[in-house]
Design an enzyme around this catalytic site. Sequence first.
Site, PDB file in Angstrom:
ATOM      1  N   HIS A  34      -8.759  -8.069   3.778  1.00 16.80           N
ATOM      2  CA  HIS A  34      -8.215  -8.727   2.590  1.00 16.80           C
ATOM      3  C   HIS A  34      -8.265 -10.238   2.792  1.00 16.80           C
ATOM      4  CE1 HIS A  34      -6.356  -4.729   2.762  1.00 16.80           C
ATOM      5  NE2 HIS A  34      -6.393  -4.775   1.453  1.00 16.80           N
ATOM      6  N   TRP A  72     -14.491   4.828  -0.158  1.00 12.42           N
ATOM      7  CA  TRP A  72     -15.208   3.612  -0.550  1.00 12.42           C
ATOM      8  C   TRP A  72     -16.577   3.557   0.108  1.00 12.42           C
ATOM      9  CZ3 TRP A  72     -10.688   3.691   2.241  1.00 12.42           C
ATOM     10  CH2 TRP A  72     -10.743   3.251   3.562  1.00 12.42           C
ATOM     11  N   TYR A 110     -13.102  -0.234  -6.600  1.00  8.99           N
ATOM     12  CA  TYR A 110     -12.838   1.200  -6.508  1.00  8.99           C
ATOM     13  C   TYR A 110     -11.339   1.464  -6.475  1.00  8.99           C
ATOM     14  CZ  TYR A 110     -11.355   0.852  -1.660  1.00  8.99           C
ATOM     15  OH  TYR A 110     -10.646   0.545  -0.529  1.00  8.99           O
ATOM     16  N   HIS A 117       0.839  -1.193   0.000  1.00  9.71           N
ATOM     17  CA  HIS A 117       0.000   0.000   0.000  1.00  9.71           C
ATOM     18  C   HIS A 117       0.880   1.251   0.000  1.00  9.71           C
ATOM     19  CE1 HIS A 117      -2.998  -3.010   1.034  1.00  9.71           C
ATOM     20  NE2 HIS A 117      -3.914  -2.131   0.697  1.00  9.71           N
ATOM     21  N   HIS A 161      -5.874  -5.342  -6.132  1.00  9.57           N
ATOM     22  CA  HIS A 161      -5.884  -6.537  -5.291  1.00  9.57           C
ATOM     23  C   HIS A 161      -7.275  -6.801  -4.725  1.00  9.57           C
ATOM     24  CE1 HIS A 161      -5.057  -3.200  -2.502  1.00  9.57           C
ATOM     25  NE2 HIS A 161      -5.644  -3.940  -1.571  1.00  9.57           N
ATOM     26  N   GLU A 175     -11.053  -8.048  14.621  1.00 13.55           N
ATOM     27  CA  GLU A 175     -11.131  -6.587  14.619  1.00 13.55           C
ATOM     28  C   GLU A 175     -12.193  -6.053  15.572  1.00 13.55           C
ATOM     29  OE1 GLU A 175     -12.026  -3.436  11.115  1.00 13.55           O
ATOM     30  OE2 GLU A 175     -10.441  -4.890  10.700  1.00 13.55           O
ATOM     31  N   GLU A 217      -8.908  -1.682  -5.241  1.00  9.88           N
ATOM     32  CA  GLU A 217      -9.412  -2.979  -4.807  1.00  9.88           C
ATOM     33  C   GLU A 217     -10.647  -3.444  -5.578  1.00  9.88           C
ATOM     34  OE1 GLU A 217      -8.152  -2.705  -0.112  1.00  9.88           O
ATOM     35  OE2 GLU A 217     -10.214  -2.231  -0.637  1.00  9.88           O
ATOM     36  N   CYS A 234     -13.538  -4.022   7.114  1.00  8.27           N
ATOM     37  CA  CYS A 234     -13.019  -4.343   5.790  1.00  8.27           C
ATOM     38  C   CYS A 234     -11.727  -5.109   5.966  1.00  8.27           C
ATOM     39  CB  CYS A 234     -12.835  -3.099   4.929  1.00  8.27           C
ATOM     40  SG  CYS A 234     -11.830  -1.814   5.649  1.00  8.27           S
ATOM     41  N   GLU A 268      -5.596   3.158  -2.548  1.00  8.12           N
ATOM     42  CA  GLU A 268      -6.293   1.883  -2.396  1.00  8.12           C
ATOM     43  C   GLU A 268      -6.861   1.559  -3.772  1.00  8.12           C
ATOM     44  OE1 GLU A 268      -6.478  -0.489  -0.501  1.00  8.12           O
ATOM     45  OE2 GLU A 268      -6.376   0.098   1.589  1.00  8.12           O
TER      46      GLU A 268
END
Length: 191
Positions: A69, A160, A104, A25, A32, A87, A116, A67, A114
């Site tokens: 990955h 986003w 986005y 990043h 990704h 989280e 993604e 959010c 970002e």
Amino acid sequence: MHTEEIVLLNTADEAIGTAPKIASHHRDTPYHLAFSCYVVGPDGRVLITRRALAKKTFPGVWTGSCCGHPAPREGLRAAVRRRLGSELGLTADSITSVLPGFRYRAVAADGTVEHERCPVVRATVSDVSTAPDPSEVEDAEWWTWAQCLALADRPESSPWYRLQMAELAPLGAPPDWPDAGTGGLPPALAW
């Protein structure tokens, strides 16, 4: 120490490799795989979070519930469950695909990008008590749908989030969002 990996994608949303998450990043972040989750409680309120101030990308912005990955070879539901637990200390009762085709690109004030393919899901919970990880979450609050819609017009919301709300608002209140199925998920991601 384990280094978290992200799944890199080509323009057809097929996996083409992996890379370390933190090192990837920057101003030229590769495209990704990611996901966004909106957690809905029994009363229809949505958990809205503020990203930790120490986060590398978009610190301190308000956004959806969670959010993350998906790890290489990790399915979307498994990734969502993993991140909700680590989280926010939450356990999902159900997970529904809502915007499987969402993608986005956003640039932060410091130039970090970002980029993604980021399917959006709804998770329902019966237990609304949270235990946010302070390295990830600065604040976590249960909001009405009207409050969520209003946040999309405020500059302290994530880019986003604003883009997702433009697609989610026409679907009605979160408990009524239709199941979009798994057909629109990227080829790189198992359900």
